[in-house]
Design an enzyme around this catalytic site. Structure first.
Site, PDB file in Angstrom:
ATOM      1  N   ARG A 223       0.815  -1.219   0.000  1.00 25.81           N
ATOM      2  CA  ARG A 223       0.000   0.000   0.000  1.00 25.81           C
ATOM      3  C   ARG A 223       0.844   1.263   0.000  1.00 25.81           C
ATOM      4  NH1 ARG A 223      -2.630  -0.530   5.932  1.00 25.81           N
ATOM      5  NH2 ARG A 223      -4.349   0.579   4.931  1.00 25.81           N
TER       6      ARG A 223
ATOM      7  N   ASP B 234     -15.111  -3.541  13.052  1.00 26.52           N
ATOM      8  CA  ASP B 234     -15.818  -2.680  12.102  1.00 26.52           C
ATOM      9  C   ASP B 234     -17.311  -2.989  12.118  1.00 26.52           C
ATOM     10  OD1 ASP B 234     -13.234  -1.854  11.357  1.00 26.52           O
ATOM     11  OD2 ASP B 234     -13.132  -3.395   9.798  1.00 26.52           O
TER      12      ASP B 234
END
Length: 365
Positions: A132, A288
């Protein structure tokens, strides 16, 4: 600490929310990087896994997808590359019913990807390989993001992961958590990932950002790791500013601290709800999902205990599948389970496939 006794549910959500949805019907805006995730075909070291299945993963997009699956109008905002992985991310998140019109494409930077092992991230055998660095999402900044999109909902959901991606991302997070006219209620999941903070600044930055939010989610374990704070009361003492603080306490459940109702003084109302017993398939994404369940119930104006229970139920939907996203129970099903008395709640045991079962089919000992 001694668990507080659950108070009677006489008050609705204490989080201050703008009335109604945004001009285009958006209730929640989620900002953050999502990546294409490669899940192993079998347990073992990354070096030994012969093949991987492609899926998606990202703390904020996970929340967006779960909320959309629960019937809410949600927008995910991010940046992805003009590559095939970026196409897949936008299509996959959009397939959950999430508004992806705020996602920008970056022709000069790639979409992030990562590989992980099948083992629990809390074990020494767990491996994650991130690709990333220099990603399109790392170029998010106050200059590259449209604030009209970011402020379009009743809630803006953020996480500490974004702040770690780049100096530009940190500047954006500081700007979004600063007081300003027209800012929606800010929900912030601490999401402490020590490996992302190579300079060691993570704990201080995360505490600073959390203090600027209206609603904060933090795990007891990550508060101990990041801030050397032990126990929910100690965390609240260090974070008195958020109107609502949710401390996730693992198998012990979760506790929510809420500042007094408008005009009723500063004293906190404290509510705790025990966790469900769950046959865990994989733990990734459960935090989450919990945030999505709690936010969903908050948007509906439900009382504190119900909000925590909806968080636990949404987390259980993800804990019982292999990927980051589970299929949540229907709203009527979730409401049925959240309304159980304490004894019935304590005897629930949820396993794979439970969200498709009728209420009377949920397994008990």
């Amino acid at each position: 600490m001694t668990d507080p006794v659950e108070p009677a549910d006489t008050d609705t959500a204490a989080l201050p929310l703008p009335d109604g949805a945004g001009a285009d019907g958006v209730e929640v805006v989620c900002l953050g990087e999502s990546m294409v995730t490669f899940l192993p075909s079998r347990p073992g070291r990354l070096a030994d896994v012969p093949s991987f299945a492609r899926t998606i993963g990202g703390a904020e997009s996970n929340v967006a997808c779960a909320l959309a699956s629960a019937g809410h109008r949600v927008r995910w905002i991010s940046r992805v590359g003009t590559d095939g992985f970026g196409d897949h991310l936008v299509d996959a998140v959009g397939a959950y019913g999430v508004d992806v019109s705020g996602v920008r494409r970056d022709p000069g930077r790639p979409t992030g990807i990562y590989f992980r092992t099948a083992t629990d991230r809390d074990t020494a055998a767990h491996e994650v390989a991130y690709y990333r660095a220099g990603s399109a999402a790392s170029a998010m900044s106050p200059r590259t993001m449209a604030y009209d999109d970011l402020f379009a909902g009743r809630v803006l959901h953020l996480s500490g992961i974004t702040a770690a991606l780049s100096a530009d991302c940190l500047a954006l997070m500081r700007d979004l958590t600063a007081p300003r006219p027209g800012r929606p209620s800010v929900s912030f999941d601490v999401n402490h990932r020590p490996g992302l903070w190579r300079d060691g600044s993570g704990p201080d930055v995360l505490l600073e950002l959390a203090r600027g939010a209206d609603l904060v989610f933090v795990g007891e374990d990550e508060a101990a790791s990041a801030w050397d704070l032990h126990g929910a009361d100690a965390i609240r003492a260090a974070l008195p500013e958020p109107r609502t603080l949710v401390v996730k306490r693992g198998s012990a459940g979760a506790t929510v601290y809420e500042q007094g109702a408008r005009g009723a003084g500063p004293a906190d109302t404290v509510t705790s709800v025990p966790a469900l017993r769950v046959d865990v398939v994989a733990p990734v994404g459960a935090g989450d999902a919990f945030a999505a369940g709690f936010l969903s119930a908050t948007l509906r104006g439900l009382p504190a205990a119900a909000r925590l229970r909806h968080g636990h139920l949404m987390a259980a939907a993800t804990l019982t599948v292999a990927g980051d996203l589970g299929t949540p129970p229907s709203r009527s099903r979730a409401d049925h389970l959240a309304a159980l008395d304490a004894d019935a709640w304590g005897t629930l045991r949820l396993g794979p496939g439970w969200t498709a079962e009728a209420p009377e089919e949920v397994r008990t000992p």
